[in-house]
Design an enzyme around this catalytic site. Structure first.
Site, PDB file in Angstrom:
ATOM      1  N   CYS A  45       5.835   0.256   7.892  1.00  0.00           N
ATOM      2  CA  CYS A  45       5.454   1.328   6.972  1.00  0.00           C
ATOM      3  C   CYS A  45       6.689   1.755   6.186  1.00  0.00           C
ATOM      4  CB  CYS A  45       4.917   2.503   7.779  1.00  0.00           C
ATOM      5  SG  CYS A  45       4.479   3.920   6.769  1.00  0.00           S
ATOM      6  N   LEU A  46       6.508   2.002   4.901  1.00  0.00           N
ATOM      7  CA  LEU A  46       7.635   2.409   4.053  1.00  0.00           C
ATOM      8  C   LEU A  46       8.226   3.747   4.511  1.00  0.00           C
ATOM      9  CD1 LEU A  46       6.141   1.521   0.545  1.00  0.00           C
ATOM     10  CD2 LEU A  46       7.843   0.218   1.840  1.00  0.00           C
ATOM     11  N   GLN A  77       2.985  10.006   1.229  1.00  0.00           N
ATOM     12  CA  GLN A  77       4.279   9.315   1.356  1.00  0.00           C
ATOM     13  C   GLN A  77       5.227   9.632   0.211  1.00  0.00           C
ATOM     14  OE1 GLN A  77       2.350   5.265   2.215  1.00  0.00           O
ATOM     15  NE2 GLN A  77       4.262   5.178   3.342  1.00  0.00           N
ATOM     16  N   HIS A 107      -4.587   1.447   7.521  1.00  0.00           N
ATOM     17  CA  HIS A 107      -3.243   2.025   7.599  1.00  0.00           C
ATOM     18  C   HIS A 107      -3.084   3.155   6.564  1.00  0.00           C
ATOM     19  CE1 HIS A 107       1.299   1.454   8.081  1.00  0.00           C
ATOM     20  NE2 HIS A 107       1.196   2.233   7.018  1.00  0.00           N
ATOM     21  N   GLU A 108      -3.495   2.882   5.321  1.00  0.00           N
ATOM     22  CA  GLU A 108      -3.299   3.878   4.257  1.00  0.00           C
ATOM     23  C   GLU A 108      -4.217   5.091   4.436  1.00  0.00           C
ATOM     24  OE1 GLU A 108      -0.669   3.548   2.627  1.00  0.00           O
ATOM     25  OE2 GLU A 108      -0.378   1.439   3.122  1.00  0.00           O
ATOM     26  N   GLY A 156       0.839  -1.184   0.000  1.00  0.00           N
ATOM     27  CA  GLY A 156       0.000   0.000   0.000  1.00  0.00           C
ATOM     28  C   GLY A 156       0.876   1.235   0.000  1.00  0.00           C
ATOM     29  N   HIS A 214      -2.863   7.524   6.801  1.00  0.00           N
ATOM     30  CA  HIS A 214      -1.844   8.409   6.211  1.00  0.00           C
ATOM     31  C   HIS A 214      -2.479   9.704   5.686  1.00  0.00           C
ATOM     32  CE1 HIS A 214       2.052   6.458   6.255  1.00  0.00           C
ATOM     33  NE2 HIS A 214       1.568   5.319   5.791  1.00  0.00           N
TER      34      HIS A 214
HETATM   35 NI    NI Z   1       2.489   3.426   5.838  1.00  0.00          NI
END
Ligand code: NI
Length: 179
Positions: A93-94, A51, A135-136, A46, A139
């Site tokens: 998370c990235l 991000q 989660h997304e 995701g 963000h």
């Molecule tokens: Ni994330």
């Protein structure tokens, strides 16, 4: 293939509340393609627009069941309309380096959103897919999975990052002095 640099905590863009997408332009379509490429390259399941530094309400997720499959989906202006049950699973998370932790989430969610053409859609998800969506969508509201952890765990992580940043700054200063 065009890859976008992923913003890393504590980048302030990750803390902004993202703007609603109003215009479905060719630029938006291009951005979506780049985000999907970036998600797979990372690799992640995701990716939310903040991000990659775009503070707009857009996420891409990979909904494939098998690990070696690719099946991406775009959700614009996504909103959780119903949620039920609880589940706890390990998340990473990235944008948050060197950390995974257990997070409590809803087991099932219903999300209303617009697709890449701007057509309203609705979808129900559960288990792992429901986690990715929560989660997304977090963000887009400036929330990171860190914020779901205990105050102590969060403080320890922030301390670690601060130390790393100070060490990197010192190193930079030292290498500049040599020139
Ligand atoms: Ni994330």
């Amino acid at each position: 293939m065009s890859l976008l640099p992923i913003r890393i905590f504590p980048d302030p863009v990750l803390r902004q509340k993202a703007e609603k997408v109003i215009d479905f332009t060719p630029e938006l379509t291009t951005l979506i393609t780049h985000m999907v490429d970036t998600m797979y390259d990372a690799p992640g399941i995701g990716l939310a627009a903040p991000q990659i530094g775009e503070s707009i309400r857009l996420i891409v997720v990979d909904i494939s069941e098998e690990e070696d499959e690719q099946n991406s989906m775009v959700m614009i202006n996504p909103e959780i309309t119903t949620q039920e049950g609880k589940q706890v699973d390990e998340e990473g998370c990235l944008s948050v380096l060197d950390l995974t932790a257990s997070v409590k989430r809803s087991l099932k969610v219903t999300v209303s959103y617009q697709d890449a053409e701007g057509t309203p859609q609705e979808l129900s998800a559960e288990e792992r897919f429901a986690i990715v969506l929560q989660h997304e969508i977090d963000h887009l509201n400036g929330i990171l999975f860190l914020d779901h952890l205990s105050t102590l765990k969060r403080a320890l992580y922030k301390k670690k990052i601060k130390k790393q940043q100070q060490a990197a700054a010192k190193k930079k200063l030292a290498s500049n002095a040599k020139k």
